[in-house]
Motif scaffolding. Sequence first.
Motif, PDB file in Angstrom:
ATOM      1  N   ILE A  27       0.821  -1.241  -0.125  1.00 30.36           N
ATOM      2  CA  ILE A  27      -0.011  -0.076   0.024  1.00 30.36           C
ATOM      3  C   ILE A  27       0.938   1.250  -0.081  1.00 30.36           C
ATOM      4  O   ILE A  27       0.721   2.046  -0.577  1.00 30.36           O
ATOM      5  N   ALA A  34       1.225   4.204  -2.663  1.00 31.44           N
ATOM      6  CA  ALA A  34       0.915   5.627  -2.312  1.00 31.44           C
ATOM      7  C   ALA A  34       2.176   6.604  -2.296  1.00 31.44           C
ATOM      8  O   ALA A  34       1.813   7.743  -2.490  1.00 31.44           O
ATOM      9  N   ILE A  56      -5.204   8.093   3.768  1.00 30.50           N
ATOM     10  CA  ILE A  56      -5.656   6.460   3.810  1.00 30.50           C
ATOM     11  C   ILE A  56      -6.150   6.238   5.171  1.00 30.50           C
ATOM     12  O   ILE A  56      -5.250   6.193   5.994  1.00 30.50           O
ATOM     13  N   ILE A  85      -8.932   1.611   3.186  1.00 27.32           N
ATOM     14  CA  ILE A  85      -8.315   0.202   2.841  1.00 27.32           C
ATOM     15  C   ILE A  85      -8.380  -0.680   3.925  1.00 27.32           C
ATOM     16  O   ILE A  85      -8.096  -0.409   5.010  1.00 27.32           O
ATOM     17  N   LYS A  99      -1.287  -2.910  -5.852  1.00 30.53           N
ATOM     18  CA  LYS A  99      -0.799  -1.427  -6.106  1.00 30.53           C
ATOM     19  C   LYS A  99      -1.408  -0.710  -6.951  1.00 30.53           C
ATOM     20  O   LYS A  99      -1.791   0.569  -6.805  1.00 30.53           O
ATOM     21  N   VAL A 154      -4.865   0.424  -5.354  1.00 28.03           N
ATOM     22  CA  VAL A 154      -4.582   1.530  -4.495  1.00 28.03           C
ATOM     23  C   VAL A 154      -4.221   2.863  -5.120  1.00 28.03           C
ATOM     24  O   VAL A 154      -4.756   3.912  -4.669  1.00 28.03           O
ATOM     25  N   VAL A 161     -11.134   0.232  -0.923  1.00 31.37           N
ATOM     26  CA  VAL A 161     -10.317  -1.289  -1.465  1.00 31.37           C
ATOM     27  C   VAL A 161     -10.149  -2.123  -0.502  1.00 31.37           C
ATOM     28  O   VAL A 161      -9.694  -1.919   0.675  1.00 31.37           O
TER      29      VAL A 161
END
Lengths: 297, 385, 88
Positions: A28, A32, A90, A119, A186, A189, A201
């Motif tokens: 993640i 990100a 996030i 997430i 990935k 995300v 997600v």
Amino acid sequence: MTDEQCSLFEPGHRACGGCAAALAARAILDAAGPDTIIVSATGCMEVFSTPYPETAWKVPWIHSLFENNSAVASGITAALKKQGRKEKVIALGGDGATFDIGMLCLSGAFERGHDFVYICYDNEAYMNTGIQRSGATPYDASTTTSPAGKCSTGNRRPKKDLPAILAAHGAPYVATATIAYLPDLKKKVRKALDTEGPCYVQVHAPCCTGWGFEGEKTLAIARLAVETGLFVSYEMENGVVTRVKKVVRKPVEEYLKEQRRFRHLFRPKRNDAEIAKIQAIADRNAEKFGIDINLKK
Amino acid sequence: MMEIMEGSHAVAHAVRMCRPEVIAAYPITPQTHIVEALAEMVANCSLDAEYITVESEFSALSACLGASAAGSRVYSATTSQGLALMFEVCFNTAGMRLPVVMSIVNRALGAPLSIWNDQQDSISLRDSGWLQFYAEDNQEATDLHYIAYRVAEDKGVLLPAFVCFDGFILSHTYEPVEMLTQEQVDSYLPPYSPVQRLDSKNPISIGLFASPDYYMEFRYEIDRAMKASSQVIREAGRRFGEMFGRDYSNLVEEYRMDDAECAIVAMGSICGTVKDAIDEMRRDGQKAGLLRIRTFRPFPGDEIKKALAGVSSVAVLDKNISLGAKGAVALEVRDALYGSGIPVLDYIIALGGRDVAKKDIKSVVKMAMAGNGDLFYGLRGEVLG
Amino acid sequence: MIMPLGLGCSSRPGTSRVNRTGSWRTFRPVFLRDKCTKCRLCIQLCPEGCIMEESEGFPVPDYTYCKGCGLCAEECPAEVIEMQKEEK
């Protein structure tokens, strides 16, 4: 240096060997990047990564409570907006925090339309407290609060369809992903972060300790979940399924028999009726999402 | 400028001039007029803030916590059931050392359901690590918001604060209030400059879990900051007095205490009635006085001990009850006077909006002088059966 | 080590490195170079993030943190990672 090597999630954390949640955290953050604020719910990932004074996180990170990460994230997005800052937010939580106790805050934040990504690392039970069932626990899984026994075959209810619930809030992007396919995870995300508005997600993250398999099998189990149709990897844009991972399906028992949580379906004797019910769940998934690759073409 | 305003609106204007960047609130009677007024200000661009219409009080304070951690000045308001729903977040906000300021429009807690005033809600959060100010009138309710921000954000304090004022009795009452100008507020309250914040340029982790090796020390630090805040409050209150003429340099207010034999101890709007009753008693030659607690957290034990040193009896009016024990204020006043031999009698009074008149205050003083107390005052025997 | 408590139970980034999780290991992954295709899969899927790429592009585990979970060995397509019992 490659992005994997300047990881924003550092070693020294106390996850079990072969932990899918730890792997998910790495992936993640790889996707990100450093300009990301993480809002963690209480849970395994929070506990194994931040025992004071140690933190594994190299991005700004905050933990408040079990059930409020969406609301805390709402406040952070509002503050960033007011301050004219561009960091992404996030909210991270396990399935207990996401499907169950944090549902009110999650629903409110999605309805209000804050620009953040939620997430969920979904290991299908309350692992941090010792493997109790959650709203994400699959049918017939034996947990410490849904134990299989003489008059029980484990968890009585199917998994809650949270992606659909959040899509119904008007979320522009909702996706499921799995640690079995890291590049896909990935990509999703990244796509969620690049989409304005609240995005979700859900990452399937097998727990070797809670599900009962050896740590080196984490990815193999995660792949089997996809290959049997019990976990479907897909994307929904504005409420419409736009992309689904197709598979040549295997029978569900190939997945079930590898895990202690389903052992009661095979021992002391095989429970064909229950295995058939789980196969039916996979069949319905396959039909609903059209995941089957027809080899006879 | 003196204006006749509803208490809620006066508070909303005070909050506006404190320039909060993020407001998150959920409607609950009798807090609604404040948050409605603020929403209107945001809608009309007289307040430049992000206003989050959360789905519960739990999320209201959680959103404030997040925004505060991100470095913004924040505001919320609630009461009663809403505050009870925030319970978990209240402890968390204080433990994370985030200077959130929240108005508590005091109201009773159910069951039974009651929308009317007492102070059970904020009193029940006394152990949470929030500063607690109690206003007697709308002027003070307004002024205490400026002071609360200044104290909460002080780098030696960094704790959240409740500004408590009685539901309906103050919130829905029109009184003359001297409102500061924006320039005056700006000169008193500097912009919030956080010691640390969530920021990718300096990526810290906030809110880790503490093992038994660390937990006690963190709790000790919160307690130490709370105790240190007493002096910060005095200084902020004194400065306010110097700048605007209304002095708040004491954590308590003494009213006709000089030669008082019986002292009443109380908090909030009931003190207006108590003062009137004392004036009448004094005219009748009865030496009664009032010690009003303005700051309940930090608890001003030393000031209370000093102020009550010469009295022969103390009557505490508690608009709350720690069920199975006594009123919270009496318990703590008794602790402050431990060893002095001065009797402290408790009167559970005015719960759930029960009206209190001057005659009731006089009756309490009479009972206290006779050593008769530790009871619910004014119970209706006929409905108890 | 004496240090003041982090305000609000906060901490600086990267501090988890003081916890040397390599001591947990009962099996050690041994990377055989001759058949390694430098596909980098092991680097990506290590939950610890403790497999590094050295100058020639071969993966090298950091045994300070490697818990010996065996995921890399299980997943290696070229089967060049062997799990060997740790000698105490």
